[in-house]
Design a protein around this motif. Structure first.
Motif, PDB file in Angstrom:
ATOM      1  N   GLU A   1      47.125  34.096  33.487  1.00 37.44           N
ATOM      2  CA  GLU A   1      47.343  33.606  34.873  1.00 37.44           C
ATOM      3  C   GLU A   1      47.456  34.867  35.673  1.00 37.44           C
ATOM      4  OE1 GLU A   1      50.899  31.652  37.286  1.00 37.44           O
ATOM      5  OE2 GLU A   1      50.424  30.641  35.386  1.00 37.44           O
ATOM      6  N   TRP A   2      48.256  35.842  35.158  1.00 41.02           N
ATOM      7  CA  TRP A   2      48.530  37.240  35.990  1.00 41.02           C
ATOM      8  C   TRP A   2      47.325  37.727  36.031  1.00 41.02           C
ATOM      9  CZ3 TRP A   2      51.823  38.128  39.249  1.00 41.02           C
ATOM     10  CH2 TRP A   2      53.222  37.927  39.401  1.00 41.02           C
ATOM     11  N   CYS A   3      46.313  37.976  34.984  1.00 33.87           N
ATOM     12  CA  CYS A   3      45.080  38.598  34.975  1.00 33.87           C
ATOM     13  C   CYS A   3      44.355  38.090  35.878  1.00 33.87           C
ATOM     14  CB  CYS A   3      44.600  38.406  33.758  1.00 33.87           C
ATOM     15  SG  CYS A   3      45.350  39.585  32.439  1.00 33.87           S
ATOM     16  N   GLN A   4      44.165  36.727  35.947  1.00 39.87           N
ATOM     17  CA  GLN A   4      43.318  35.911  36.937  1.00 39.87           C
ATOM     18  C   GLN A   4      43.719  36.582  38.415  1.00 39.87           C
ATOM     19  OE1 GLN A   4      43.823  32.192  35.563  1.00 39.87           O
ATOM     20  NE2 GLN A   4      41.627  32.119  34.475  1.00 39.87           N
ATOM     21  N   ARG A   5      45.199  36.285  38.565  1.00 35.06           N
ATOM     22  CA  ARG A   5      45.679  36.661  39.900  1.00 35.06           C
ATOM     23  C   ARG A   5      45.441  38.013  40.509  1.00 35.06           C
ATOM     24  NH1 ARG A   5      52.106  35.596  41.818  1.00 35.06           N
ATOM     25  NH2 ARG A   5      51.706  36.574  43.921  1.00 35.06           N
ATOM     26  N   LEU A   6      45.618  39.012  39.533  1.00 31.31           N
ATOM     27  CA  LEU A   6      45.450  40.343  39.816  1.00 31.31           C
ATOM     28  C   LEU A   6      43.724  40.512  40.157  1.00 31.31           C
ATOM     29  CD1 LEU A   6      47.749  42.200  37.435  1.00 31.31           C
ATOM     30  CD2 LEU A   6      48.079  41.958  39.963  1.00 31.31           C
ATOM     31  N   ARG A   7      43.012  39.869  39.339  1.00 34.06           N
ATOM     32  CA  ARG A   7      41.420  40.191  39.362  1.00 34.06           C
ATOM     33  C   ARG A   7      41.234  39.509  41.008  1.00 34.06           C
ATOM     34  NH1 ARG A   7      38.268  41.490  35.199  1.00 34.06           N
ATOM     35  NH2 ARG A   7      39.462  41.777  33.502  1.00 34.06           N
ATOM     36  N   ARG A   8      41.593  38.378  41.309  1.00 31.69           N
ATOM     37  CA  ARG A   8      41.510  37.969  42.541  1.00 31.69           C
ATOM     38  C   ARG A   8      41.789  38.624  43.744  1.00 31.69           C
ATOM     39  NH1 ARG A   8      42.987  32.875  40.000  1.00 31.69           N
ATOM     40  NH2 ARG A   8      44.987  33.116  40.978  1.00 31.69           N
ATOM     41  N   ALA A   9      42.960  39.068  43.534  1.00 34.70           N
ATOM     42  CA  ALA A   9      43.519  40.200  44.662  1.00 34.70           C
ATOM     43  C   ALA A   9      42.819  41.485  44.768  1.00 34.70           C
ATOM     44  CB  ALA A   9      44.930  40.693  44.326  1.00 34.70           C
ATOM     45  N   HIS A  10      41.930  41.640  43.864  1.00 33.13           N
ATOM     46  CA  HIS A  10      41.057  42.989  44.078  1.00 33.13           C
ATOM     47  C   HIS A  10      39.375  42.520  44.189  1.00 33.13           C
ATOM     48  CE1 HIS A  10      43.698  46.214  43.172  1.00 33.13           C
ATOM     49  NE2 HIS A  10      44.306  45.479  42.386  1.00 33.13           N
ATOM     50  N   GLU A  11      39.394  41.535  44.483  1.00 38.82           N
ATOM     51  CA  GLU A  11      37.924  40.959  44.474  1.00 38.82           C
ATOM     52  C   GLU A  11      37.187  41.883  45.754  1.00 38.82           C
ATOM     53  OE1 GLU A  11      37.721  36.327  42.795  1.00 38.82           O
ATOM     54  OE2 GLU A  11      37.972  36.891  44.958  1.00 38.82           O
ATOM     55  N   ASP A  12      37.910  41.973  46.863  1.00 38.06           N
ATOM     56  CA  ASP A  12      37.146  42.720  47.937  1.00 38.06           C
ATOM     57  C   ASP A  12      37.134  43.991  48.001  1.00 38.06           C
ATOM     58  OD1 ASP A  12      36.573  40.082  48.944  1.00 38.06           O
ATOM     59  OD2 ASP A  12      38.671  39.615  50.080  1.00 38.06           O
ATOM     60  N   ASP A  13      37.604  44.812  46.779  1.00 37.34           N
ATOM     61  CA  ASP A  13      37.738  46.181  46.885  1.00 37.34           C
ATOM     62  C   ASP A  13      36.183  46.904  46.891  1.00 37.34           C
ATOM     63  OD1 ASP A  13      37.661  49.074  45.666  1.00 37.34           O
ATOM     64  OD2 ASP A  13      39.838  48.511  45.337  1.00 37.34           O
ATOM     65  N   PRO A  14      36.014  47.408  48.049  1.00 35.94           N
ATOM     66  CA  PRO A  14      34.552  47.868  48.309  1.00 35.94           C
ATOM     67  C   PRO A  14      33.861  48.767  47.182  1.00 35.94           C
ATOM     68  CG  PRO A  14      35.899  49.081  49.626  1.00 35.94           C
ATOM     69  CD  PRO A  14      36.861  47.885  48.996  1.00 35.94           C
ATOM     70  N   GLN A  15      34.446  49.310  46.412  1.00 32.66           N
ATOM     71  CA  GLN A  15      34.093  50.299  45.062  1.00 32.66           C
ATOM     72  C   GLN A  15      34.051  49.374  44.035  1.00 32.66           C
ATOM     73  OE1 GLN A  15      37.230  53.511  45.297  1.00 32.66           O
ATOM     74  NE2 GLN A  15      35.619  54.886  45.817  1.00 32.66           N
ATOM     75  N   GLY A  16      34.734  48.158  43.917  1.00 31.93           N
ATOM     76  CA  GLY A  16      34.738  47.575  42.650  1.00 31.93           C
ATOM     77  C   GLY A  16      35.613  48.148  41.714  1.00 31.93           C
ATOM     78  N   VAL A  17      36.568  47.274  40.950  1.00 29.02           N
ATOM     79  CA  VAL A  17      37.321  47.879  40.103  1.00 29.02           C
ATOM     80  C   VAL A  17      37.098  47.192  38.701  1.00 29.02           C
ATOM     81  CG1 VAL A  17      39.167  47.994  41.885  1.00 29.02           C
ATOM     82  CG2 VAL A  17      39.027  45.849  40.621  1.00 29.02           C
ATOM     83  N   ARG A  18      37.773  47.826  37.659  1.00 30.32           N
ATOM     84  CA  ARG A  18      37.691  47.444  36.262  1.00 30.32           C
ATOM     85  C   ARG A  18      39.105  47.400  35.943  1.00 30.32           C
ATOM     86  NH1 ARG A  18      32.735  50.434  33.137  1.00 30.32           N
ATOM     87  NH2 ARG A  18      30.903  49.395  34.449  1.00 30.32           N
ATOM     88  N   PHE A  19      39.378  46.366  34.972  1.00 26.76           N
ATOM     89  CA  PHE A  19      40.905  46.346  34.655  1.00 26.76           C
ATOM     90  C   PHE A  19      41.070  46.701  33.221  1.00 26.76           C
ATOM     91  CE2 PHE A  19      41.003  43.630  37.996  1.00 26.76           C
ATOM     92  CZ  PHE A  19      42.410  43.780  38.644  1.00 26.76           C
ATOM     93  N   TYR A  20      42.169  47.545  32.982  1.00 27.10           N
ATOM     94  CA  TYR A  20      42.538  48.107  31.644  1.00 27.10           C
ATOM     95  C   TYR A  20      43.865  47.511  31.447  1.00 27.10           C
ATOM     96  CZ  TYR A  20      38.092  50.491  31.979  1.00 27.10           C
ATOM     97  OH  TYR A  20      36.867  50.784  32.063  1.00 27.10           O
ATOM     98  N   TYR A  21      44.511  47.659  30.040  1.00 25.10           N
ATOM     99  CA  TYR A  21      45.744  47.169  29.698  1.00 25.10           C
ATOM    100  C   TYR A  21      46.436  48.174  28.726  1.00 25.10           C
ATOM    101  CZ  TYR A  21      43.688  43.186  31.958  1.00 25.10           C
ATOM    102  OH  TYR A  21      42.746  42.466  32.748  1.00 25.10           O
ATOM    103  N   ARG A  22      47.654  48.367  28.816  1.00 25.79           N
ATOM    104  CA  ARG A  22      48.277  49.129  27.703  1.00 25.79           C
ATOM    105  C   ARG A  22      49.749  48.325  27.398  1.00 25.79           C
ATOM    106  NH1 ARG A  22      48.983  54.006  24.826  1.00 25.79           N
ATOM    107  NH2 ARG A  22      51.028  54.829  24.788  1.00 25.79           N
ATOM    108  N   GLY A  23      49.758  47.853  26.177  1.00 25.25           N
ATOM    109  CA  GLY A  23      51.253  47.322  25.771  1.00 25.25           C
ATOM    110  C   GLY A  23      52.176  48.219  25.186  1.00 25.25           C
ATOM    111  N   GLN A  24      53.113  48.053  25.366  1.00 21.20           N
ATOM    112  CA  GLN A  24      54.227  48.972  24.866  1.00 21.20           C
ATOM    113  C   GLN A  24      55.786  48.292  24.361  1.00 21.20           C
ATOM    114  OE1 GLN A  24      53.055  53.051  27.318  1.00 21.20           O
ATOM    115  NE2 GLN A  24      55.376  52.194  27.771  1.00 21.20           N
ATOM    116  N   ALA A  25      56.180  48.570  23.544  1.00 18.60           N
ATOM    117  CA  ALA A  25      57.400  47.934  22.819  1.00 18.60           C
ATOM    118  C   ALA A  25      58.704  48.009  23.970  1.00 18.60           C
ATOM    119  CB  ALA A  25      57.943  48.570  21.516  1.00 18.60           C
ATOM    120  N   LYS A  26      58.549  49.236  24.760  1.00 16.92           N
ATOM    121  CA  LYS A  26      59.578  49.307  25.855  1.00 16.92           C
ATOM    122  C   LYS A  26      58.659  49.996  26.911  1.00 16.92           C
ATOM    123  CE  LYS A  26      61.922  53.365  23.521  1.00 16.92           C
ATOM    124  NZ  LYS A  26      63.238  53.813  23.166  1.00 16.92           N
ATOM    125  N   GLU A  27      59.665  50.128  28.078  1.00 14.76           N
ATOM    126  CA  GLU A  27      58.770  50.849  29.263  1.00 14.76           C
ATOM    127  C   GLU A  27      58.990  52.382  29.153  1.00 14.76           C
ATOM    128  OE1 GLU A  27      58.408  50.109  33.861  1.00 14.76           O
ATOM    129  OE2 GLU A  27      59.829  49.011  32.797  1.00 14.76           O
TER     130      GLU A  27
END
Length: 478
Positions: A173-199
């Protein structure tokens, strides 16, 4: 060659030059291939050269011109005062501004290819749409200038908003929301992820210690000890990826294109971290910052990492120290030329036709590199990397701290509560996102089989105990 009347007008000072500039009569003036610094000392005397602050040199032909003051000047006296000077649209390829004060200078749309700024003060100087290919920024602290000035759309989702992930469904759900928020970016964006056991801080492993000073030597040692392993790694980036794959500390920071892989890493069972909340970093990266493994920008950054610490700092313009100020122009320029020749030599080992013109702005960006899918693990994890020549930390706010207008990614942090980790792991397991799937090898397969067999054995043991006690009328709760 410079026109005598234009040189004479320049030597008369700022007031006379700018008076003529008001009606455009100096536009296109020819000051090519002349040492203006020496001419000024000859005219006014050593130590008496007037300020040329705010001189209007727009559209002036300065190719090969030199603003170097003679070495006889006092050691700590700055070079020519060009504060606030206008070089808008100037042709200044090969010009030399050694030790000049260029604070607030305007170089918009100027041709500065191969220009030498070594030792100059560039605080707040504007280089918008200027061509800096092959220019020398030694000892200039270029991050304090407006070296890169590109509009960047940011804050598509308010960062203060609570972004929590209690399930795989919520992650999607969060991924979909973030992608919709960037749909109008004129350059276009790609999404990448990094999971960590703590911040943890987003430090590539070699940046977390003094090993950054010897990163190139470590790679060379690895290639010396195991040449057969590097036989098929023909580019610098492939060598770094291979070395990191086998545990060497590098400036590559692992990320993934698959959000569920990022979520897996945030929930991975590790001793002592099960009771802690964890995070998934999400990067919305403009497409111009996403580079293929064989791009020129990645060749520059990957080979830059092979240089020694002195050479790296020199090319980044970091060494504005008393030692450098004491060095005369010839020695300082010689240091730079040796460092740049070494970098170009390394690049040409993989790209024999690489041009000599390195854009120094590439050293101050953070790129995503899409590596060759040469390892099963990279393929399985949809792996990619963040990499930079300059930045030690890769959080967006840290990148912008050095230059607030540098093109970079939007960066979001999703929180994963400790209480949700076990449930998320079970959901990921149903979807085939498991350790043995992400780390395909016989070792991991054997580990998974062992864990599964142990779990089955515990169940059988518990079942036998329950049956035995039940036969004796004892109620069992497990």
């Amino acid at each position: 060659m410079a026109k005598r009347e234009h040189v004479e007008l320049f030597l008369q000072g700022v007031e006379q030059w700018n008076q003529r500039a008001k009606d455009g009569s100096t536009y296109g003036a020819d000051l090519t291939n002349i040492n203006l610094g020496y001419a000024l000392v000859e005219r006014y005397g050593e130590g008496r050269v007037p300020s040329y602050a705010k001189i209007d040199l727009r559209a002036t032909d300065l190719r090969g011109a030199s603003f170097v003051l003679p070495d006889g000047m006092p050691l700590f006296r700055p070079g020519l005062d060009l504060k606030g000077a206008w070089f808008l649209g100037a042709r200044a390829s090969g010009a030399v501004f050694f030790n000049s004060n260029l604070t607030d200078a305007i170089f918009t749309q100027a041709d500065l290819r191969g220009a030498d700024f070594s030792g100059a003060v560039l605080d707040n100087a504007l280089f918008f749409q200027a061509d800096l290919a092959g220019s020398n920024l030694t000892a200039t602290r270029p991050w304090r200038s407006r070296l890169i000035l590109e509009a960047h759309r940011s804050g598509a989702v308010e960062p203060h908003e609570m972004m929590r992930v209690e399930s795989v469904e919520k992650m999607i759900e969060w991924c979909q929301r973030l992608r919709r928020a960037h749909e109008d970016d004129p350059q276009g964006v790609r999404f990448y992820y990094r999971g960590q056991a703590k911040e943890w801080k987003l430090h590539p492993t070699v940046m977390r210690s003094a090993l950054r000073r010897v990163e190139g030597r470590m790679l060379k040692d690895a290639m010396t000890y195991r040449p057969e392993d590097f036989a098929d790694a023909h580019s610098a980036i492939s060598q770094w990826v291979l070395a990191q794959h086998h545990g060497l500390k590098t400036r590559l920071l692992d990320i993934t294109r698959n959000p569920l892989v990022g979520l897996y890493y945030s929930c991975e069972e590790k001793h002592g971290e099960e009771s802690r909340d964890s995070v998934v970093h999400v990067f919305a990266v403009p497409r111009p910052l996403v580079k293929a493994f064989d791009s020129d920008a990645i060749s520059v950054v990957a080979n830059f990492a092979k240089l020694n610490a002195w050479e790296q700092d020199l090319l980044l313009g970091k060494r504005r120290l008393q030692f450098d100020q004491l060095r005369p122009y010839g020695l300082l320029r010689g240091d730079y030329e040796r460092a740049i020749r070494r970098l170009l030599g390394l690049i040409r080992q993989e790209k024999p036709r690489f041009e000599a013109a390195i854009d120094p702005r590439d050293l101050f960006k953070v790129f995503v590199v899409e590596p060759q899918q040469s390892f099963e693990r990279i393929r399985a994890q949809s792996g990619a990397f963040l990499v930079s020549a300059f930045h030690k930390r890769l959080e967006r706010e840290w990148v912008l701290r050095w230059n607030e207008r540098i093109p970079t990614y939007d960066h979001y942090v999703l929180e994963v509560p400790a209480a949700a980790k076990r449930c998320i792991r079970e959901e990921l397991n149903l979807m085939g996102v498991t350790r043995e799937a992400l780390f395909p090898s016989l070792d991991e397969a054997a580990r998974a089989i062992t864990v599964e067999a142990q779990a089955a054995a515990r169940k059988r043991s518990e079942g036998n105990l329950r049956w035995h006690l039940g036969n004796h009328g004892i109620e069992v709760r497990m």
